[in-house]
Design an enzyme around this catalytic site. Structure first.
Site, PDB file in Angstrom:
ATOM      1  N   SER A  53       0.829  -1.212   0.000  1.00  0.00           N
ATOM      2  CA  SER A  53       0.000   0.000   0.000  1.00  0.00           C
ATOM      3  C   SER A  53       0.862   1.259   0.000  1.00  0.00           C
ATOM      4  O   SER A  53       0.586   2.214  -0.736  1.00  0.00           O
ATOM      5  CB  SER A  53      -0.917  -0.002   1.224  1.00  0.00           C
ATOM      6  OG  SER A  53      -1.649  -1.208   1.296  1.00  0.00           O
ATOM      7  N   THR A  54       1.919   1.265   0.800  1.00  0.00           N
ATOM      8  CA  THR A  54       2.807   2.420   0.846  1.00  0.00           C
ATOM      9  C   THR A  54       3.496   2.645  -0.491  1.00  0.00           C
ATOM     10  O   THR A  54       3.820   3.777  -0.853  1.00  0.00           O
ATOM     11  CB  THR A  54       3.862   2.228   1.954  1.00  0.00           C
ATOM     12  OG1 THR A  54       3.190   2.033   3.208  1.00  0.00           O
ATOM     13  CG2 THR A  54       4.788   3.427   2.069  1.00  0.00           C
ATOM     14  N   LYS A 172       0.713 -10.260   7.787  1.00  0.00           N
ATOM     15  CA  LYS A 172       0.926  -8.869   8.186  1.00  0.00           C
ATOM     16  C   LYS A 172      -0.437  -8.298   8.527  1.00  0.00           C
ATOM     17  O   LYS A 172      -1.349  -8.294   7.695  1.00  0.00           O
ATOM     18  CB  LYS A 172       1.571  -8.063   7.062  1.00  0.00           C
ATOM     19  CG  LYS A 172       1.726  -6.574   7.400  1.00  0.00           C
ATOM     20  CD  LYS A 172       2.102  -5.751   6.175  1.00  0.00           C
ATOM     21  CE  LYS A 172       2.136  -4.261   6.537  1.00  0.00           C
ATOM     22  NZ  LYS A 172       2.296  -3.404   5.336  1.00  0.00           N
ATOM     23  N   VAL A 217       6.281  -4.541   9.912  1.00  0.00           N
ATOM     24  CA  VAL A 217       6.505  -3.967   8.584  1.00  0.00           C
ATOM     25  C   VAL A 217       5.970  -2.552   8.697  1.00  0.00           C
ATOM     26  O   VAL A 217       4.775  -2.311   8.537  1.00  0.00           O
ATOM     27  CB  VAL A 217       5.761  -4.754   7.485  1.00  0.00           C
ATOM     28  CG1 VAL A 217       6.036  -4.137   6.119  1.00  0.00           C
ATOM     29  CG2 VAL A 217       6.140  -6.227   7.513  1.00  0.00           C
TER      30      VAL A 217
END
Length: 314
Positions: A53-54, A172, A217
């Site tokens: 997503s980042t 995650k 993360v």
């Protein structure tokens, strides 16, 4: 899939790296991409999640996504690379896994098919991951992030069941429910499997480690890697009081991420000297409100001061 069980990603701190663009807002800045990756590796970050997503994976083509993974893999060949996979159809997800594997990824972080949101049953989610894991050439991690998946939550019982699949090696969890983290990481059923739990939120790194999680993360680690690595190391050394002190500082810094999202993350990283711009591709191409940002300037400064102090003591 091989008959041997693949190992999960090693415990530690990972960074979901952003995609850097030049000032035209379109062209990928590969030079900064590589320089930032080397900076993270040199400062203790175990590996990278690329095209999560980042990384603005949704705004890039498959070819572009693979090219970024490939450039980082060539520059930091020893690094653990986890490639993001966020396609809604099984076959499209498998094609993406083939692409990221060819580019150098060692694991696939797979977001559940979420087009139909909470209308998707947990049984359907289990089938989605099982079908992909049965056919994936890479070990699979379950990615649970309701904020980018139409509010869909992969329930702890579902993750627990999927943890027994030999090609599903971890998860995650990118939401702040510590209870869910605990139900998975502390589950006796999960513990006997080849499965590591990572939080996507560095602001709860220490609590998650305490209940059996293996690391984080975390996006703000892209700006302050030593801070998060130090929290992780202090936990391993049973120095919980000092770890908690640094966790508090990290939590204050993470307020920027909560309020400003990907653009805020990139602005924090940009402030450390990376990239021509912190803006993303349309629609993430607008500056943050500087008046609102300034309210958290002291939080960011605390992180910077710790980072510098840790650097001097190395």
């Amino acid at each position: 899939m091989s008959n041997s069980f693949p190992a999960p990603p090693p415990a530690g701190v990972y960074t979901p790296v952003p995609t850097f663009f030049t000032k035209d807002g379109v062209t990928i800045d590969f030079e900064t991409q590589v320089r930032h990756a080397k900076f993270l590796s040199d400062n203790g970050i175990k590996g990278a999640v690329i095209m999560g997503s980042t990384g603005e994976a949704a705004h890039l083509t498959r070819t572009e996504r693979a090219s970024i993974i490939s450039s980082i893999h060539r520059a930091v060949p020893h690094w653990v690379i986890v490639g993001g996979v966020s396609q809604n159809s099984v076959q499209d997800a498998l094609d993406e896994i083939d692409s990221i594997m060819a580019a150098g990824a060692s694991y696939a972080l797979v977001l559940s098919s979420s087009y139909y949101g909470p209308g998707t049953t947990q049984a359907g989610i289990r089938d989605f991951y099982t079908t992909i894991a049965d056919r994936s050439p890479l070990p699979v991690l379950i990615y649970v992030y309701p904020g980018v998946s139409n509010g869909l939550v992969v329930e702890p019982t579902t993750v627990e069941e999927l943890s027994s699949h030999p090609n599903i090696v971890g998860c995650k969890l990118s939401y702040g429910d510590v209870s869910h983290h605990t139900l998975i990481a502390s589950s006796p059923r999960v513990k006997i499997n080849n499965f590591n739990v990572f939080t996507g939120l560095g602001q709860i790194l220490l609590p998650v480690l305490m209940v059996g999680g293996k690391g984080t993360v975390d996006a703000l680690a892209g700006a302050f890697p030593r801070l998060y690595v130090k929290i992780f190391d202090l936990f391993q050394e049973h120095k919980y009081e000092e770890a908690a002190r640094l966790q508090y500082i990290a939590c204050r810094g993470e307020e920027l991420v909560v309020r400003f999202g990907v653009v805020g993350i990139k602005k924090a990283i940009h402030s450390q000297g990376f990239g021509e711009t912190y803006l993303g591709r349309v629609p993430l191409n607008h500056d943050v409100d500087e008046k609102k940002w300034s309210k958290y300037a002291a939080n960011l400064l605390e992180c910077e001061e710790v980072e510098e102090k840790l650097s001097r003591h190395e």
